[in-house]
Write an enzyme that holds these catalytic residues in place. Structure first.
Site, short mmCIF file in Angstrom:
data_model
loop_
_atom_site.label_atom_id
_atom_site.label_comp_id
_atom_site.label_asym_id
_atom_site.label_seq_id
_atom_site.Cartn_x
_atom_site.Cartn_y
_atom_site.Cartn_z
N GLY A 205 42.23 52.74 54.66
CA GLY A 205 43.28 53.57 53.80
C GLY A 205 42.61 55.15 53.06
O GLY A 205 41.80 55.17 53.95
N ASN A 206 42.81 56.07 52.23
CA ASN A 206 42.12 56.35 51.87
C ASN A 206 41.81 56.63 50.06
O ASN A 206 42.74 55.00 49.63
CB ASN A 206 42.40 57.55 52.10
CG ASN A 206 44.25 57.78 51.34
OD1 ASN A 206 44.55 57.99 50.42
ND2 ASN A 206 45.49 57.75 52.74
N ARG A 207 41.76 57.31 48.92
CA ARG A 207 41.84 57.01 47.96
C ARG A 207 42.60 57.67 46.76
O ARG A 207 42.77 58.00 45.93
CB ARG A 207 40.20 58.02 47.50
CG ARG A 207 39.24 56.63 47.86
CD ARG A 207 38.05 57.57 47.59
NE ARG A 207 37.72 57.97 45.71
CZ ARG A 207 37.06 59.08 46.01
NH1 ARG A 207 36.25 59.93 46.58
NH2 ARG A 207 37.47 59.29 44.56
N SER A 208 43.54 57.96 47.49
CA SER A 208 45.38 58.68 47.09
C SER A 208 45.51 57.34 46.58
O SER A 208 45.74 56.60 46.49
CB SER A 208 45.84 58.85 47.87
OG SER A 208 47.41 59.98 47.38
N ALA A 271 48.47 61.26 50.66
CA ALA A 271 47.43 61.30 52.24
C ALA A 271 48.35 59.90 53.04
O ALA A 271 47.86 58.88 53.17
CB ALA A 271 46.50 60.72 51.37
#
Ligand code: CTP
Length: 392
Positions: A205-208, A271
């Site tokens: 995943g990512n931090r969005s 994102a």
């Protein structure tokens, strides 16, 4: 603007009554003719003379102590719109129950004009089920609610219940009177970071956080758009927003492409992972298996697939860069967007998870415009303003 529009401002008795003076001023600046009706408790907080000076007309406070023999019906018929700000818990209850025992509520009950209500009270009062029921009743009447903000309250308390800003209330009044500039426009917005499964419990995943996409969705809906928000993140509750919850880039692509040919504006704030595990495990990986060899494969490009399906739509992309923004002009052209919103997510206080953002607008022809740091809500306003200008 509101030139020639008659707005009745109803002020009830909370400390936020002082902000109603600013609201009166904002409405007058936008060209509205404003008349004020206030409760006796409101007059304890702000003197009627203040409103008389701002609007040029003495407020109605007492039904039986006015030159007009029937001030509430006069105001009710004169109004193109009534805005009640601040609306205390007591005033909300009175309006919900048609209890016309003071000049303010009598005016609302006597009128067929659209009504905008901006509540302000302590958090506990706002969260009390009685207030919740009254709010639902007012929504059922077709009234427009301007939700209170979170922040400092009277007596040093902090929480939800602070009156929305006078500018925001004036925006809602203006939209209600003259319609938003995106009325009957279909808008799709992607938000949040995608999650690409490694096994049933783990993902890449990512931090969005989804905050920028949410702010865009609320702003577009406020201006009359029919918004579809395709998101991996918690979404705002707004009658103009249809939420399509998704997890992966594949699901996001399916949801967006499915409605591409009926979409007029697409804003891709999500994102999206560029790569995903090619062969996610169907069982949970355990430590004794040792470290897995993750083979990755590309995900679909949601934005590119949308452009193929909707060549005429206005398309906005986001570019989360780390470090400088060199090369964003090329990206705007390569991605065939009308507008690219670029930001440096490595800066403290802006980007992923924060409430503020500092962005540069990049147009299709490579022209750039750097904006100062501002709230994501204000960035959303600028982006939507720019989209409206591009389409006009
Ligand atoms: N985007 C998308 N689908 C993807 C990847 C990106 O829809 N699989 C969208 C994003 O939502 C964003 C825009 O494309 O609006 C640009 O994303 P970005 O990651 O900056 O673009 P890339 O082409 O992946 O660029 P880079 O080469 O910098 O990774």
């Amino acid at each position: 603007m509101l030139t020639g529009r008659n707005v009745v401002l109803g002020v009830s008795g909370g400390v936020a009554a002082y902000k109603a003076a600013y609201l009166a001023r904002r409405l007058v600046e936008r060209g509205a003719d404003v008349r004020v009706v206030m409760t006796e408790s409101a007059a304890e907080f702000v003197g009627p003379a203040t409103f008389a000076a701002i609007t040029g007309v003495h407020p109605v406070v007492d039904l039986f102590d006015d030159e007009d023999v029937s001030p509430h019906t006069t105001l009710a018929r004169w109004a193109d719109l009534i805005v009640v700000a601040p609306a205390t818990a007591s005033t909300l209850s009175k309006i919900a129950h048609g209890d016309a025992s003071n000049a303010l509520v009598a005016t609302v009950v006597a009128s067929t004009a659209p009504v905008v209500v901006a509540p302000a009270m302590h958090t506990e009062m706002w969260e009390h089920p009685a207030t919740g029921e009254n709010i639902q009743t007012l929504r059922g009447f077709g009234y427009t609610l301007v939700e209170p903000d979170a922040g400092d309250l009277a007596g040093g308390d902090v929480g939800v219940g602070r009156l929305a800003s006078p500018d925001d209330i004036a925006d809602v009044v203006q939209d209600a009177l003259i319609g938003g500039d995106l009325t009957a426009t279909s808008v799709v917005i992607t938000a949040g970071g995608t999650r690409e499964p490694i096994d049933p419990v783990r993902y890449i995943g990512n931090r969005s956080s989804g905050k920028m996409g949410n702010a865009l969705a609320v702003e577009a809906a406020r201006r009359g758009a029919d918004v579809t928000l395709v998101t991996t993140a918690p979404a705002p509750n707004h009658p103009g927003i249809t939420v399509v919850p998704v997890e992966t880039a594949d699901e996001m692509a399916d949801a967006v492409w499915h409605i591409a040919d009926e979409t007029q504006i697409a804003i891709m704030a999500a994102a999206v992972a560029d790569f995903r595990p090619a062969d996610p495990e169907t069982r949970k990986l355990v430590r004794s298996d040792g470290p897995p060899d993750l083979v990755l494969e590309p995900t679909p490009d949601v934005l590119a697939g949308f452009r193929e399906r909707a060549p005429e739509a206005t398309l906005v992309g986001f570019a989360a860069q780390v470090g400088d923004l060199s090369g964003v002009e090329d990206k705007a052209e390569r991605k065939r967007v009308d507008l690219l919103v670029a930001n440096d997510v490595s800066r403290p206080g802006t980007g992923f998870g924060s409430d503020d953002n500092e962005v540069t607008l990049v147009f299709h022809d490579g022209v750039t415009k750097a904006l100062p740091i501002m709230s994501k809500r204000d960035v959303a306003k600028v982006v939507i303003d720019t989209v409206v200008e591009l389409r006009s």
